[in-house]
Design a protein around this motif. Sequence first.
Motif, short mmCIF file in Angstrom:
data_model
loop_
_atom_site.label_atom_id
_atom_site.label_comp_id
_atom_site.label_asym_id
_atom_site.label_seq_id
_atom_site.Cartn_x
_atom_site.Cartn_y
_atom_site.Cartn_z
N ARG A 170 0.83 -1.21 0.00
CA ARG A 170 0.00 0.00 0.00
C ARG A 170 0.86 1.25 0.00
NH1 ARG A 170 -2.16 1.00 5.68
NH2 ARG A 170 0.02 1.67 5.81
N ASP A 171 1.80 1.31 0.92
CA ASP A 171 2.63 2.51 1.03
C ASP A 171 3.50 2.71 -0.21
OD1 ASP A 171 1.54 2.91 3.50
OD2 ASP A 171 3.26 2.13 4.63
N SER A 172 3.96 1.62 -0.80
CA SER A 172 4.78 1.72 -2.01
C SER A 172 3.96 2.26 -3.18
CB SER A 172 5.36 0.35 -2.35
OG SER A 172 6.11 0.42 -3.56
N VAL A 173 2.75 1.73 -3.34
CA VAL A 173 1.89 2.17 -4.44
C VAL A 173 1.51 3.64 -4.27
CG1 VAL A 173 -0.38 1.87 -5.52
CG2 VAL A 173 0.99 -0.13 -4.94
N LEU A 174 1.08 4.01 -3.07
CA LEU A 174 0.66 5.39 -2.85
C LEU A 174 1.83 6.36 -2.96
CD1 LEU A 174 -1.98 5.08 0.02
CD2 LEU A 174 -2.29 5.03 -2.45
N ALA A 175 3.01 5.93 -2.55
CA ALA A 175 4.17 6.81 -2.66
C ALA A 175 4.52 7.08 -4.11
CB ALA A 175 5.38 6.18 -1.94
N SER A 176 4.21 6.13 -4.99
CA SER A 176 4.52 6.32 -6.41
C SER A 176 3.50 7.20 -7.11
CB SER A 176 4.59 4.96 -7.12
OG SER A 176 3.29 4.38 -7.25
N LEU A 177 2.35 7.43 -6.47
CA LEU A 177 1.27 8.18 -7.11
C LEU A 177 0.98 9.53 -6.46
CD1 LEU A 177 -1.29 5.25 -7.54
CD2 LEU A 177 0.25 6.16 -9.28
#
Length: 230
Positions: A170-177
């Motif tokens: 979750r944190d990885s995906v949101l950090a990329s967006l």
Amino acid sequence: MDAREKILEAARDLLAKAPVADVSTRAVCEAAGVGAPMLYRLFGDKAGLLAAVVDRGFEEYLASKRAARPSDDPVADLRNGWDNHMRFALEHPNLYRLMYSPELTAPPAAAQEAHALLHGILERCAAAGRLTVPPALATQMIMSANVGAALSMLTRPEQYPDPQFSERLRDSVLASLTRPAGTAEPGEQDSAVPVAAATLAARLRAAQSPVFTPAESALLEQWLDKLSAG
């Protein structure tokens, strides 16, 4: 409780206890205390019954989504939405697998509503200047990652023993967006135009300004979406 509700409740209970995401119509009829002709009259066939069970599952899933009130931090709302999605999946494994089964002939209408609710939060992220890609693309990426993570954990639990896996993804995906609140400018100069375009497009959609004609608004939105895609 009428016959339709009895059948749906029986199918839901049997599905929850089944070793796989499937039930037989015979078992459902026996559990509901009705004859097969009644089931087929109400649902058409087994596929129709399972589709109705899926619709009921999505309604339960969406109840909390509809009741949620937006906070002052749309990115925090994204995190909460991801976690609630995972919680529902892990609490109702067979139902969830059926809800996202590729064997469904047509996606439930409620699935489109879930997609739209997520898109609405991402529109708020964009309007706040915190989204680095167009909301439509971000919606696809988050939904795919969230559903993919849930199905992976349900179908291959031995390959995902880390209890923090979902949160890390979750944190990885949101950090990329997204980018942090209060950031005056994007960290990289090359990202300044996409972020500004995504922000402006979202604010224009929210404002519904009468300055432009519908055709002009559509053209401007198309240009901004292209710019926000980088």
